[in-house]
Design an enzyme around this catalytic site. Sequence first.
Site, short mmCIF file in Angstrom:
data_model
loop_
_atom_site.label_atom_id
_atom_site.label_comp_id
_atom_site.label_asym_id
_atom_site.label_seq_id
_atom_site.Cartn_x
_atom_site.Cartn_y
_atom_site.Cartn_z
N LYS A 1 9.95 -18.36 -56.50
CA LYS A 1 9.21 -18.69 -55.28
C LYS A 1 7.85 -19.28 -55.60
O LYS A 1 7.36 -20.18 -54.90
CB LYS A 1 9.06 -17.43 -54.41
CG LYS A 1 8.31 -17.64 -53.10
CD LYS A 1 8.95 -18.70 -52.22
CE LYS A 1 8.50 -18.67 -50.78
NZ LYS A 1 7.08 -18.57 -50.53
N GLU B 1 5.91 -27.49 -53.36
CA GLU B 1 5.53 -27.74 -51.97
C GLU B 1 4.12 -28.34 -51.89
O GLU B 1 3.86 -29.26 -51.09
CB GLU B 1 5.60 -26.43 -51.19
CG GLU B 1 5.27 -26.49 -49.73
CD GLU B 1 5.30 -25.10 -49.12
OE1 GLU B 1 4.23 -24.61 -48.72
OE2 GLU B 1 6.39 -24.50 -49.06
#
Length: 316
Positions: free
Chosen positions: A166, A173
């Site tokens: 993550k 991102e």
Amino acid sequence: MQLGLIGLGRMGGNMRDRVRAAGHEVVGYDPRPDVTDVPSLTDLAKALSAPRVVWVMVPSGEPTRSTVRSLADILEPGDLVIDGGNSRYTDDAPNAELLHAKGIGYVDCGVSGGIWGKDNGYGLMAGGAQEHIDLAMPIFDALRPEGPREEGFAHAGPVGAGHFSKMVHNGIEYGLMQAYAEGFELMEASPLVENVPAVIEAWSRGTVVRSWLLDLLVNALKEDPHLADLEGYVDDSGEGRWTIEEAIQHAVPLPVISAALFARFASRQDESPAMKAVAALRNQFGGHAVKKIGAGPSGAPGDHAGPSSGTGSTQG
């Protein structure tokens, strides 16, 4: 299946709704009386049948660590704790060891989907022993998007692998968002492109840069075509920094993600001390004009050298 869910904020509250909609029983705990199902963690444990599965969705760092410590004293051997928050992966091994000493299992799970996950499902990256993954799989299946499991859920590896994955996801991102933002700014700066929102929306189908993030930018521009109502201040929640720190440890070059993080730092400065220093240096070595607070551009003291002075200088 039953699930205990700790933390009923924007993510946790939506996750409770999605798991319930899939037919599972969810008992939620939150310090806020208006949203909690039970008054305490002890009552949460009492409301669940063994083996209990308890999912933690509280802020990373000490809030999560203290919650895990409390659960170590409340839960029983055979139970399972899942940390679904944005904890740093280095917290996972100590949490797992603490719970293992009490016979309690531990899984770390990176969760992506934001406020849209309630309807669209969440991307899940889990770390832990296979037996613990299997125990919680009905919950993972309820939370992930519809379709093949492997397109919304991954057993990434042992404890720590979920949060590490993550962390990398969020670093990527950062880079994607920065690239879209820079393209938006360049088109806004050009008088040639008269309808920037229309161009960006046209990218959303058939082009190689289409993505869900681009769709969200299209939505934002429909609400505010020039983003005039927003300040250019961007915070970071930690994962981008952690990603870059890991890259340094492993000697992996991350120029795009690093630049995206530093751009966020720059967004928080009303005035950049570094760029002031650059301006001062250009003024000192080349007599380049500087802008002073409350005054217009000026050259170096006593400097009257213009383009025809014969210096031939092109620095700067």
